[in-house]
Design a protein around this motif. Structure first.
Motif, PDB file in Angstrom:
ATOM      1  N   GLU A  66     -40.181  -8.534  58.472  1.00  0.00           N
ATOM      2  CA  GLU A  66     -39.699  -8.761  57.082  1.00  0.00           C
ATOM      3  C   GLU A  66     -38.792  -9.647  57.012  1.00  0.00           C
ATOM      4  OE1 GLU A  66     -37.726  -5.502  54.041  1.00  0.00           O
ATOM      5  OE2 GLU A  66     -39.368  -4.843  55.263  1.00  0.00           O
ATOM      6  N   GLU A  67     -37.726  -9.901  57.862  1.00  0.00           N
ATOM      7  CA  GLU A  67     -36.766 -10.868  57.829  1.00  0.00           C
ATOM      8  C   GLU A  67     -37.534 -12.115  58.196  1.00  0.00           C
ATOM      9  OE1 GLU A  67     -33.265 -12.546  57.327  1.00  0.00           O
ATOM     10  OE2 GLU A  67     -33.757 -10.628  56.931  1.00  0.00           O
ATOM     11  N   GLN A  68     -38.522 -12.238  59.116  1.00  0.00           N
ATOM     12  CA  GLN A  68     -38.992 -13.638  59.486  1.00  0.00           C
ATOM     13  C   GLN A  68     -39.745 -13.908  58.041  1.00  0.00           C
ATOM     14  OE1 GLN A  68     -41.378 -12.542  62.940  1.00  0.00           O
ATOM     15  NE2 GLN A  68     -39.849 -13.392  64.302  1.00  0.00           N
ATOM     16  N   ASN A  69     -40.485 -13.178  57.382  1.00  0.00           N
ATOM     17  CA  ASN A  69     -41.446 -13.235  56.227  1.00  0.00           C
ATOM     18  C   ASN A  69     -40.499 -13.933  55.098  1.00  0.00           C
ATOM     19  OD1 ASN A  69     -43.714 -12.758  57.531  1.00  0.00           O
ATOM     20  ND2 ASN A  69     -43.706 -10.621  56.654  1.00  0.00           N
ATOM     21  N   ARG A  70     -39.183 -13.198  54.948  1.00  0.00           N
ATOM     22  CA  ARG A  70     -38.134 -13.745  54.015  1.00  0.00           C
ATOM     23  C   ARG A  70     -37.743 -15.007  54.277  1.00  0.00           C
ATOM     24  NH1 ARG A  70     -34.871  -8.997  54.950  1.00  0.00           N
ATOM     25  NH2 ARG A  70     -35.801  -7.366  54.256  1.00  0.00           N
ATOM     26  N   LEU A  71     -37.624 -15.230  55.478  1.00  0.00           N
ATOM     27  CA  LEU A  71     -37.199 -16.664  55.983  1.00  0.00           C
ATOM     28  C   LEU A  71     -38.266 -17.828  55.686  1.00  0.00           C
ATOM     29  CD1 LEU A  71     -35.051 -16.074  59.347  1.00  0.00           C
ATOM     30  CD2 LEU A  71     -34.451 -16.885  56.996  1.00  0.00           C
ATOM     31  N   VAL A  72     -39.656 -17.307  55.887  1.00  0.00           N
ATOM     32  CA  VAL A  72     -40.686 -18.104  55.962  1.00  0.00           C
ATOM     33  C   VAL A  72     -40.827 -18.332  54.183  1.00  0.00           C
ATOM     34  CG1 VAL A  72     -43.200 -18.456  55.848  1.00  0.00           C
ATOM     35  CG2 VAL A  72     -41.921 -17.454  57.901  1.00  0.00           C
TER      36      VAL A  72
END
Length: 146
Positions: free
Chosen positions: A55-61
């Motif tokens: 989820e954090e990676q997706n937010r960053l992406v």
């Protein structure tokens, strides 16, 4: 009666043994289920952590994509502005070209007229030169006669 009580005690002892065996079996089963529960709890915890990381990676992406989108939008606005400037310059150039073409045509027409006049002047000059030659001959004859 004593025999009955002995028999009853014996039966109860057997039942206790059976219950103890069942209890031991249930304890083992409970221990196994408890271990499965711990394993599943750890798996759930790991899955939650993994989901949070994703989820954090997706937010960053998403954040990076939004920033890139902003840069692209800014670049598009700049390019559209440049395109509009170029279109205006092209329109101005076409107007200037049309004026220059007309001016060139006028100059070519004037040049053609000037050439015609030059031919006419050349003819006149030739005629006048011949007239001068004739007049000089006449003057020479007159001089001789005088």
């Amino acid at each position: 009666r004593l025999t009955e009580q002995h028999q009853e005690i014996h039966n109860l002892t057997l039942k206790i043994n059976v219950v103890d065996e069942e209890n031991t079996h249930l304890k083992k089963e409970f221990s196994g289920l408890n271990q499965k529960f711990k394993d599943k709890s750890q798996e759930l915890k790991d899955t939650k952590e993994c989901a949070q990381k994703k989820e954090e990676q997706n937010r960053l992406v998403i954040k990076n994509l939004e920033e890139e989108n902003k840069r692209f939008n800014t670049r598009c606005v700049d390019l559209l502005s440049d395109l509009e400037k170029l279109r205006k310059e092209e329109a101005q150039w076409k107007i200037e070209k049309t004026g220059n073409d007309a001016r060139i045509k006028n100059l070519e027409t004037d040049l053609a007229k000037a050439r015609e006049q030059l031919k006419d002047f050349h003819s006149i000059c030739s005629y006048l030169s011949s007239q001068i030659a004739i007049r000089q001959n006449e003057l020479s004859w007159k001089d001789c006669n005088v």
